[in-house]
Design a protein around this motif. Structure first.
Motif, PDB file in Angstrom:
ATOM      1  N   LYS A  74       0.849  -1.178   0.000  1.00  0.00           N
ATOM      2  CA  LYS A  74       0.000   0.000   0.000  1.00  0.00           C
ATOM      3  C   LYS A  74       0.891   1.237   0.000  1.00  0.00           C
ATOM      4  O   LYS A  74       1.990   1.224   0.570  1.00  0.00           O
ATOM      5  CB  LYS A  74      -0.922   0.010   1.226  1.00  0.00           C
ATOM      6  N   PHE A  75       0.426   2.284  -0.623  1.00  0.00           N
ATOM      7  CA  PHE A  75       1.223   3.517  -0.668  1.00  0.00           C
ATOM      8  C   PHE A  75       1.553   4.004   0.733  1.00  0.00           C
ATOM      9  O   PHE A  75       2.662   4.464   1.006  1.00  0.00           O
ATOM     10  CB  PHE A  75       0.471   4.601  -1.442  1.00  0.00           C
ATOM     11  N   HIS A  76       0.569   3.882   1.625  1.00  0.00           N
ATOM     12  CA  HIS A  76       0.772   4.343   2.999  1.00  0.00           C
ATOM     13  C   HIS A  76       1.903   3.570   3.671  1.00  0.00           C
ATOM     14  O   HIS A  76       2.745   4.160   4.382  1.00  0.00           O
ATOM     15  CB  HIS A  76      -0.529   4.181   3.799  1.00  0.00           C
ATOM     16  N   ASP A  77       1.956   2.262   3.455  1.00  0.00           N
ATOM     17  CA  ASP A  77       2.991   1.434   4.080  1.00  0.00           C
ATOM     18  C   ASP A  77       4.390   1.798   3.573  1.00  0.00           C
ATOM     19  O   ASP A  77       5.386   1.649   4.293  1.00  0.00           O
ATOM     20  CB  ASP A  77       2.724  -0.048   3.814  1.00  0.00           C
ATOM     21  N   LEU A  78       4.443   2.248   2.321  1.00  0.00           N
ATOM     22  CA  LEU A  78       5.737   2.641   1.729  1.00  0.00           C
ATOM     23  C   LEU A  78       6.142   4.059   2.107  1.00  0.00           C
ATOM     24  O   LEU A  78       7.239   4.494   1.773  1.00  0.00           O
ATOM     25  CB  LEU A  78       5.671   2.522   0.207  1.00  0.00           C
ATOM     26  N   GLY A  79       5.238   4.778   2.788  1.00  0.00           N
ATOM     27  CA  GLY A  79       5.522   6.163   3.136  1.00  0.00           C
ATOM     28  C   GLY A  79       5.385   7.101   1.944  1.00  0.00           C
ATOM     29  O   GLY A  79       5.911   8.216   1.959  1.00  0.00           O
ATOM     30  N   PHE A  80       4.674   6.646   0.926  1.00  0.00           N
ATOM     31  CA  PHE A  80       4.504   7.459  -0.283  1.00  0.00           C
ATOM     32  C   PHE A  80       3.506   8.584  -0.035  1.00  0.00           C
ATOM     33  O   PHE A  80       2.527   8.428   0.700  1.00  0.00           O
ATOM     34  CB  PHE A  80       4.005   6.591  -1.439  1.00  0.00           C
ATOM     35  N   ARG A  81       3.740   9.696  -0.730  1.00  0.00           N
ATOM     36  CA  ARG A  81       2.828  10.835  -0.691  1.00  0.00           C
ATOM     37  C   ARG A  81       2.280  11.064  -2.086  1.00  0.00           C
ATOM     38  O   ARG A  81       2.944  10.787  -3.086  1.00  0.00           O
ATOM     39  CB  ARG A  81       3.545  12.077  -0.185  1.00  0.00           C
ATOM     40  N   MET A 122      -2.017  16.896 -22.329  1.00  0.00           N
ATOM     41  CA  MET A 122      -2.620  17.011 -23.651  1.00  0.00           C
ATOM     42  C   MET A 122      -2.448  15.682 -24.370  1.00  0.00           C
ATOM     43  O   MET A 122      -1.401  15.041 -24.245  1.00  0.00           O
ATOM     44  CB  MET A 122      -1.941  18.141 -24.451  1.00  0.00           C
ATOM     45  N   ASP A 123      -3.491  15.258 -25.111  1.00  0.00           N
ATOM     46  CA  ASP A 123      -3.362  14.031 -25.883  1.00  0.00           C
ATOM     47  C   ASP A 123      -3.008  14.349 -27.335  1.00  0.00           C
ATOM     48  O   ASP A 123      -2.857  15.516 -27.716  1.00  0.00           O
ATOM     49  CB  ASP A 123      -4.621  13.165 -25.777  1.00  0.00           C
ATOM     50  N   LYS A 124      -2.886  13.326 -28.147  1.00  0.00           N
ATOM     51  CA  LYS A 124      -2.433  13.481 -29.531  1.00  0.00           C
ATOM     52  C   LYS A 124      -3.447  14.206 -30.414  1.00  0.00           C
ATOM     53  O   LYS A 124      -3.114  14.606 -31.532  1.00  0.00           O
ATOM     54  CB  LYS A 124      -2.109  12.102 -30.133  1.00  0.00           C
ATOM     55  N   GLU A 125      -4.675  14.355 -29.937  1.00  0.00           N
ATOM     56  CA  GLU A 125      -5.703  15.076 -30.684  1.00  0.00           C
ATOM     57  C   GLU A 125      -5.791  16.535 -30.269  1.00  0.00           C
ATOM     58  O   GLU A 125      -6.636  17.277 -30.769  1.00  0.00           O
ATOM     59  CB  GLU A 125      -7.065  14.397 -30.485  1.00  0.00           C
ATOM     60  N   GLY A 126      -4.922  16.941 -29.335  1.00  0.00           N
ATOM     61  CA  GLY A 126      -4.960  18.316 -28.860  1.00  0.00           C
ATOM     62  C   GLY A 126      -6.014  18.566 -27.800  1.00  0.00           C
ATOM     63  O   GLY A 126      -6.371  19.713 -27.517  1.00  0.00           O
ATOM     64  N   ASN A 127      -6.522  17.484 -27.187  1.00  0.00           N
ATOM     65  CA  ASN A 127      -7.514  17.615 -26.111  1.00  0.00           C
ATOM     66  C   ASN A 127      -6.805  17.790 -24.775  1.00  0.00           C
ATOM     67  O   ASN A 127      -5.799  17.131 -24.509  1.00  0.00           O
ATOM     68  CB  ASN A 127      -8.413  16.380 -26.051  1.00  0.00           C
ATOM     69  N   ILE A 128      -7.354  18.643 -23.932  1.00  0.00           N
ATOM     70  CA  ILE A 128      -6.803  18.851 -22.597  1.00  0.00           C
ATOM     71  C   ILE A 128      -7.299  17.745 -21.663  1.00  0.00           C
ATOM     72  O   ILE A 128      -8.483  17.379 -21.687  1.00  0.00           O
ATOM     73  CB  ILE A 128      -7.210  20.234 -22.047  1.00  0.00           C
ATOM     74  N   ILE A 129      -6.391  17.213 -20.843  1.00  0.00           N
ATOM     75  CA  ILE A 129      -6.740  16.145 -19.910  1.00  0.00           C
ATOM     76  C   ILE A 129      -6.444  16.588 -18.483  1.00  0.00           C
ATOM     77  O   ILE A 129      -5.337  17.039 -18.178  1.00  0.00           O
ATOM     78  CB  ILE A 129      -5.954  14.857 -20.215  1.00  0.00           C
ATOM     79  N   ILE A 130      -7.454  16.465 -17.631  1.00  0.00           N
ATOM     80  CA  ILE A 130      -7.287  16.731 -16.206  1.00  0.00           C
ATOM     81  C   ILE A 130      -7.011  15.398 -15.535  1.00  0.00           C
ATOM     82  O   ILE A 130      -7.805  14.461 -15.655  1.00  0.00           O
ATOM     83  CB  ILE A 130      -8.561  17.384 -15.621  1.00  0.00           C
ATOM     84  N   ILE A 131      -5.881  15.283 -14.844  1.00  0.00           N
ATOM     85  CA  ILE A 131      -5.507  14.034 -14.173  1.00  0.00           C
ATOM     86  C   ILE A 131      -5.526  14.275 -12.668  1.00  0.00           C
ATOM     87  O   ILE A 131      -4.757  15.093 -12.152  1.00  0.00           O
ATOM     88  CB  ILE A 131      -4.117  13.550 -14.613  1.00  0.00           C
ATOM     89  N   GLU A 132      -6.418  13.575 -11.981  1.00  0.00           N
ATOM     90  CA  GLU A 132      -6.525  13.686 -10.532  1.00  0.00           C
ATOM     91  C   GLU A 132      -6.014  12.408  -9.878  1.00  0.00           C
ATOM     92  O   GLU A 132      -6.478  11.307 -10.189  1.00  0.00           O
ATOM     93  CB  GLU A 132      -7.980  13.940 -10.123  1.00  0.00           C
ATOM     94  N   ASN A 133      -5.047  12.548  -8.995  1.00  0.00           N
ATOM     95  CA  ASN A 133      -4.402  11.405  -8.344  1.00  0.00           C
ATOM     96  C   ASN A 133      -4.800  11.325  -6.880  1.00  0.00           C
ATOM     97  O   ASN A 133      -4.818  12.337  -6.181  1.00  0.00           O
ATOM     98  CB  ASN A 133      -2.875  11.531  -8.419  1.00  0.00           C
ATOM     99  N   LYS A 134      -5.116  10.125  -6.438  1.00  0.00           N
ATOM    100  CA  LYS A 134      -5.352   9.876  -5.021  1.00  0.00           C
ATOM    101  C   LYS A 134      -4.557   8.627  -4.643  1.00  0.00           C
ATOM    102  O   LYS A 134      -4.348   7.745  -5.472  1.00  0.00           O
ATOM    103  CB  LYS A 134      -6.838   9.662  -4.731  1.00  0.00           C
ATOM    104  N   LEU A 135      -4.168   8.543  -3.386  1.00  0.00           N
ATOM    105  CA  LEU A 135      -3.351   7.394  -2.979  1.00  0.00           C
ATOM    106  C   LEU A 135      -4.223   6.172  -2.702  1.00  0.00           C
ATOM    107  O   LEU A 135      -4.654   5.498  -3.614  1.00  0.00           O
ATOM    108  CB  LEU A 135      -2.500   7.759  -1.761  1.00  0.00           C
ATOM    109  N   ASP A 136      -4.451   5.862  -1.456  1.00  0.00           N
ATOM    110  CA  ASP A 136      -5.106   4.597  -1.142  1.00  0.00           C
ATOM    111  C   ASP A 136      -6.608   4.606  -1.400  1.00  0.00           C
ATOM    112  O   ASP A 136      -7.214   3.558  -1.554  1.00  0.00           O
ATOM    113  CB  ASP A 136      -4.824   4.214   0.315  1.00  0.00           C
ATOM    114  N   TYR A 137      -7.260   5.780  -1.449  1.00  0.00           N
ATOM    115  CA  TYR A 137      -8.680   5.824  -1.752  1.00  0.00           C
ATOM    116  C   TYR A 137      -9.003   7.070  -2.551  1.00  0.00           C
ATOM    117  O   TYR A 137      -8.363   8.110  -2.373  1.00  0.00           O
ATOM    118  CB  TYR A 137      -9.532   5.792  -0.474  1.00  0.00           C
ATOM    119  N   SER A 138      -9.999   6.970  -3.440  1.00  0.00           N
ATOM    120  CA  SER A 138     -10.278   8.053  -4.382  1.00  0.00           C
ATOM    121  C   SER A 138     -10.853   9.292  -3.715  1.00  0.00           C
ATOM    122  O   SER A 138     -10.722  10.395  -4.241  1.00  0.00           O
ATOM    123  CB  SER A 138     -11.266   7.562  -5.453  1.00  0.00           C
TER     124      SER A 138
END
Length: 232
Positions: free
Chosen positions: A3-10, A52-68
C-alpha cells in the motif's frame, strides 16, 4: 503487493511524479503541460496534473493514494470547466511555465507542434469545445465515484479511471496501472453507446419542443376561430 501508505509514499511527491515522468503508463501518448496548476481566476483550487493528448484535447488528471475520496468527481468537473476556456496561447504559456519550473530551455510552442505532428501554430486547433477529458488515478475507488464516472460516460463525458498498485521486490519498486473504467475491451462500444444515447436525448428534446409549439399554436388557433364560428 504494498500500500502507498505502508511505503511512506505521498500523493504529490511520489504518485504524481511517477505519472509525470512516464505519462504513457495511462495507456496513450500524453504531454504533461503543468503540475499543481492553481491559476484559476477567483479560486484557490489546484489540480494535480494537466496534460494534452495526440488530438490536442486537454486532460485533467486527478491522483489519489489509497482511496479516491468522495469529492474527486466534483473537483475534476470544476477543473475541466475552468480549462475549457483556455486558448492555445494560454496553454502554451502554461506549458512554458512548466518547462521553466523543470529547468528546461525548450520552446513550448515548438514542443506542442512536434507532439501533435504539425508545423503551423496559426492554424492549429486545440482544446476544442467539449473535448476536455478527465482521468482519475487511485489505488481504490469508492462506489459513488465509479457510479458517477459511469453516468458521465453515458452522457459522452470522456472519463477514465485507473487503479494503481505498488509492488516491492527488494530495493526495487514497481507500479501496476490498470484501466478499470471503461474496461479497455469495451471502451469503443461504450463510446458508441454514449453517442447514441446523446443523439436520442437531443432528438427527444427537439420533439418535446415541437410538441410545445404545436400545443401553443393550436390553443391560440382554437380561441381565435371559435370567436368567429362554432365549427371547431
Amino acid at each position: 503487493e504494498k500500500k502507498f501508505h505502508d511505503l511512506g509514499f505521498r500523493e504529490r511527491d511520489n504518485l504524481q511524479e511517477w505519472i509525470a515522468k512516464l505519462p504513457s503508463c495511462l495507456g496513450e501518448d500524453l504531454l504533461i503541460i503543468q503540475k499543481e496548476f492553481d491559476a484559476f481566476d477567483g479560486t484557490s483550487e489546484r489540480l494535480d496534473l494537466l496534460a494534452m493528448d495526440k488530438e490536442g484535447n486537454i486532460i485533467i488528471i486527478e491522483n489519489k493514494l489509497d482511496y479516491s475520496g468522495k469529492d474527486v468527481i466534483w473537483q475534476a468537473i470544476n477543473y475541466a470547466s475552468y480549462c475549457s476556456n483556455f486558448t492555445k496561447n494560454e496553454i502554451a504559456d502554461i506549458y512554458a511555465s512548466y518547462l521553466e519550473k523543470q529547468r528546461k530551455t525548450e520552446n513550448a510552442k515548438e514542443n506542442i507542434l512536434e507532439f501533435l505532428s504539425t508545423q503551423d501554430w496559426d492554424t492549429l486547433e486545440i482544446n476544442k469545445p467539449q473535448s476536455q477529458r478527465i482521468f482519475f488515478v487511485a489505488a481504490n475507488f469508492r462506489k459513488d465515484v465509479t457510479s458517477a464516472a459511469l453516468w458521465l460516460l453515458s452522457y459522452n463525458i470522456k472519463v477514465k479511471c485507473f487503479k494503481v498498485t505498488p509492488y516491492q521486490n527488494g530495493d526495487e519498486l514497481f507500479l501496476d496501472v490498470i484501466q478499470v473504467i471503461p474496461i479497455p475491451d469495451s471502451e469503443e462500444l461504450m463510446i458508441r453507446m454514449a453517442e447514441k444515447n446523446q443523439d436520442t436525448i437531443t432528438s427527444r428534446e427537439r420533439t418535446n419542443e415541437r410538441q410545445k409549439i404545436n400545443r401553443t399554436f393550436w390553443g391560440k388557433f382554437l380561441d381565435a376561430i371559435n370567436a368567429r364560428n362554432t365549427l371547431f
